[in-house]
Scaffold this motif. Structure first.
Motif, PDB file in Angstrom:
ATOM      1  N   ASP A 195      -9.111   5.592 -39.201  1.00 14.11           N
ATOM      2  CA  ASP A 195      -7.791   5.697 -38.223  1.00 14.11           C
ATOM      3  C   ASP A 195      -6.816   6.493 -39.035  1.00 14.11           C
ATOM      4  O   ASP A 195      -6.016   6.083 -39.849  1.00 14.11           O
ATOM      5  CB  ASP A 195      -7.418   4.151 -38.042  1.00 14.11           C
ATOM      6  CG  ASP A 195      -6.311   4.209 -37.158  1.00 14.11           C
ATOM      7  OD1 ASP A 195      -5.954   5.160 -36.662  1.00 14.11           O
ATOM      8  OD2 ASP A 195      -5.719   3.154 -36.864  1.00 14.11           O
ATOM      9  N   ILE A 196      -6.776   7.788 -38.437  1.00  8.28           N
ATOM     10  CA  ILE A 196      -5.740   8.602 -39.102  1.00  8.28           C
ATOM     11  C   ILE A 196      -4.354   8.029 -38.925  1.00  8.28           C
ATOM     12  O   ILE A 196      -3.370   8.370 -39.472  1.00  8.28           O
ATOM     13  CB  ILE A 196      -5.875  10.161 -38.594  1.00  8.28           C
ATOM     14  CG1 ILE A 196      -5.032  11.204 -39.503  1.00  8.28           C
ATOM     15  CG2 ILE A 196      -5.444  10.227 -37.409  1.00  8.28           C
ATOM     16  CD1 ILE A 196      -5.788  11.324 -40.865  1.00  8.28           C
ATOM     17  N   ASN A 214       3.707   4.847 -43.759  1.00  6.20           N
ATOM     18  CA  ASN A 214       2.275   4.836 -43.368  1.00  6.20           C
ATOM     19  C   ASN A 214       2.431   5.864 -42.246  1.00  6.20           C
ATOM     20  O   ASN A 214       3.342   5.811 -41.400  1.00  6.20           O
ATOM     21  CB  ASN A 214       1.914   3.366 -42.849  1.00  6.20           C
ATOM     22  CG  ASN A 214       0.567   2.971 -42.294  1.00  6.20           C
ATOM     23  OD1 ASN A 214       0.207   3.665 -41.383  1.00  6.20           O
ATOM     24  ND2 ASN A 214      -0.003   2.244 -43.083  1.00  6.20           N
ATOM     25  N   THR A 215       1.256   6.280 -42.057  1.00 11.91           N
ATOM     26  CA  THR A 215       1.107   7.371 -40.915  1.00 11.91           C
ATOM     27  C   THR A 215       1.278   6.735 -39.421  1.00 11.91           C
ATOM     28  O   THR A 215       1.441   7.342 -38.344  1.00 11.91           O
ATOM     29  CB  THR A 215      -0.231   8.056 -41.051  1.00 11.91           C
ATOM     30  OG1 THR A 215      -1.220   7.300 -40.800  1.00 11.91           O
ATOM     31  CG2 THR A 215      -0.236   8.852 -42.152  1.00 11.91           C
ATOM     32  N   SER A 216       1.069   5.287 -39.364  1.00 12.67           N
ATOM     33  CA  SER A 216       1.592   4.584 -37.973  1.00 12.67           C
ATOM     34  C   SER A 216       2.864   5.063 -37.372  1.00 12.67           C
ATOM     35  O   SER A 216       3.188   4.775 -36.316  1.00 12.67           O
ATOM     36  CB  SER A 216       1.141   3.180 -38.587  1.00 12.67           C
ATOM     37  OG  SER A 216       2.115   2.538 -39.027  1.00 12.67           O
ATOM     38  N   LYS A 221       2.386  12.248 -32.947  1.00  8.35           N
ATOM     39  CA  LYS A 221       1.040  12.056 -33.501  1.00  8.35           C
ATOM     40  C   LYS A 221       0.277  13.614 -33.541  1.00  8.35           C
ATOM     41  O   LYS A 221       0.691  14.381 -32.792  1.00  8.35           O
ATOM     42  CB  LYS A 221       0.315  11.042 -32.647  1.00  8.35           C
ATOM     43  CG  LYS A 221       0.967   9.535 -32.445  1.00  8.35           C
ATOM     44  CD  LYS A 221       1.140   9.010 -33.601  1.00  8.35           C
ATOM     45  CE  LYS A 221       1.629   7.592 -33.518  1.00  8.35           C
ATOM     46  NZ  LYS A 221       2.025   6.920 -34.742  1.00  8.35           N
ATOM     47  N   ILE A 222      -0.808  13.385 -34.208  1.00  2.87           N
ATOM     48  CA  ILE A 222      -1.704  14.621 -34.535  1.00  2.87           C
ATOM     49  C   ILE A 222      -2.128  15.324 -33.084  1.00  2.87           C
ATOM     50  O   ILE A 222      -1.727  16.659 -33.024  1.00  2.87           O
ATOM     51  CB  ILE A 222      -2.586  14.290 -35.438  1.00  2.87           C
ATOM     52  CG1 ILE A 222      -2.180  14.153 -36.859  1.00  2.87           C
ATOM     53  CG2 ILE A 222      -3.568  15.601 -35.617  1.00  2.87           C
ATOM     54  CD1 ILE A 222      -3.093  13.445 -37.584  1.00  2.87           C
ATOM     55  N   PRO A 223      -2.623  14.848 -32.117  1.00  2.00           N
ATOM     56  CA  PRO A 223      -2.998  15.425 -30.958  1.00  2.00           C
ATOM     57  C   PRO A 223      -1.837  16.129 -30.195  1.00  2.00           C
ATOM     58  O   PRO A 223      -1.900  17.184 -29.757  1.00  2.00           O
ATOM     59  CB  PRO A 223      -3.762  14.321 -30.000  1.00  2.00           C
ATOM     60  CG  PRO A 223      -4.086  13.469 -31.037  1.00  2.00           C
ATOM     61  CD  PRO A 223      -3.114  13.301 -32.220  1.00  2.00           C
ATOM     62  N   GLU A 270      -4.340   7.426 -48.422  1.00  5.37           N
ATOM     63  CA  GLU A 270      -5.217   6.550 -48.491  1.00  5.37           C
ATOM     64  C   GLU A 270      -6.669   7.404 -47.936  1.00  5.37           C
ATOM     65  O   GLU A 270      -6.247   7.990 -46.905  1.00  5.37           O
ATOM     66  CB  GLU A 270      -4.962   5.389 -47.604  1.00  5.37           C
ATOM     67  CG  GLU A 270      -6.040   4.380 -47.319  1.00  5.37           C
ATOM     68  CD  GLU A 270      -5.717   3.395 -46.447  1.00  5.37           C
ATOM     69  OE1 GLU A 270      -6.730   2.399 -46.310  1.00  5.37           O
ATOM     70  OE2 GLU A 270      -4.635   3.115 -46.264  1.00  5.37           O
ATOM     71  N   GLY A 271      -7.696   7.431 -48.779  1.00  7.38           N
ATOM     72  CA  GLY A 271      -8.743   8.452 -48.156  1.00  7.38           C
ATOM     73  C   GLY A 271      -8.712   9.808 -48.441  1.00  7.38           C
ATOM     74  O   GLY A 271      -9.624  10.491 -48.502  1.00  7.38           O
TER      75      GLY A 271
END
Length: 283
Positions: A195-196, A214-216, A221-223, A270-271
């Motif tokens: 979950d990006i 946090n990217t939330s 958003k990315i799209p 993270e990741g």
């Protein structure tokens, strides 16, 4: 996959992280370039690894890590893309993405030194999620945008605030100094990230936490970003979209805090791994 590059500047080679072991994959015969991504390089490399992984030399952790993409065509940055950062900057939330560019000459490896520019008194930090384009994108619909993404990379969007905000003109002046774009350690392909939109990103200076977000909390958003940018320019394989930073930049403190020679800046997502830069004065 987690892709990286290693070696001294000018003689870097491609590598892959496999089961936490760094492997030299220069035997594949290609570096991680625009052409590699454009010609289905990720799938071809994956198939090659299935047959050749036992022959790939293992690398020492002492090897210098290089930028994980060789010579990206462009770095497109998004400003004020976290609500808390817009608030600390005392700026209104953007109605559309704010776009600026960062010169590719600012790119260095993830653990290379940060060189404070000549005459700088306001060099600042910004931990950011970078999106690596994997397929040419022009006038892409938002529903198709992720088909054009290869993966993600950690980016410290260093900024010289006086150059950026006090010298007239565009932000690019404060963003493009040499060493101002450490990338990596890895390009992590998108299937590795569940979950990006829910990844912690953090940054410390001399061990003290400055950013913890946090990217939330991304506004755009990315799209949306991929689709939006593709209406104004063609995104090419290897291009990087740096998606913005959460609160906690030096400019946002009262009084502001900026980087000095000897400071150690560490950051991670993270990741995606972590990176570390030591600040040095320009000589």
């Amino acid at each position: 996959m987690k892709l990286f590059r290693f070696g001294n500047p000018g003689s870097e080679k491609p590598g892959v992280l496999h089961n936490e072991q760094k492997l030299d994959v220069s035997g594949f015969g290609e570096d991680f370039t625009e052409e590699f991504l454009a010609n289905d390089g990720l799938n071809r490399l994956d198939k090659w690894l299935n047959d050749n992984i036992s022959n790939c030399p293992q690398l020492s952790d002492q090897e210098r890590l290089a930028p994980p993409i060789k010579k990206p065509g462009k770095i497109v940055c998004i400003g004020l893309n976290y609500k808390d950062h817009a608030a600390e900057s005392k700026m209104e939330l953007p109605v559309e993405p704010i776009i600026f560019f960062k010169a590719t000459s600012s790119i260095v490896g993830p653990n290379d030194d940060l060189i404070i520019p000549k005459g700088s008194e306001k060099t600042d930090w910004e931990v950011e999620l970078g999106v690596v384009i994997g397929k040419k994108a022009s006038y892409v619909a938002e529903t198709e945008a992720m088909d054009h993404v290869a993966g993600y990379v950690l980016h410290n969007d260093y900024s010289e605030r006086a150059f950026q905000l006090e010298r007239s003109g565009q932000w690019v002046k404060g963003k493009s100094c040499d060493t101002f774009a450490p990338l990596g350690p890895y390009v992590v392909t998108k299937e590795e990230i569940a979950d990006i939109n829910n990844l912690r990103l953090w940054l410390t200076v001399n061990g003290e936490t400055k950013q913890d977000g946090n990217t939330s909390d991304l506004i755009f958003k990315i799209p949306h970003l991929v689709s939006y940018l593709s209406q104004f320019m063609t995104l090419m394989p290897g291009d990087i979209i740096s998606t913005g930073t959460p609160a906690g930049v030096g400019l946002g403190f009262n009084p502001p805090q900026f980087i000095h020679a000897g400071d150690v800046i560490e950051l991670g997502i993270e990741g995606l791994g972590s990176s570390r830069q030591v600040a040095k004065a320009y000589e």
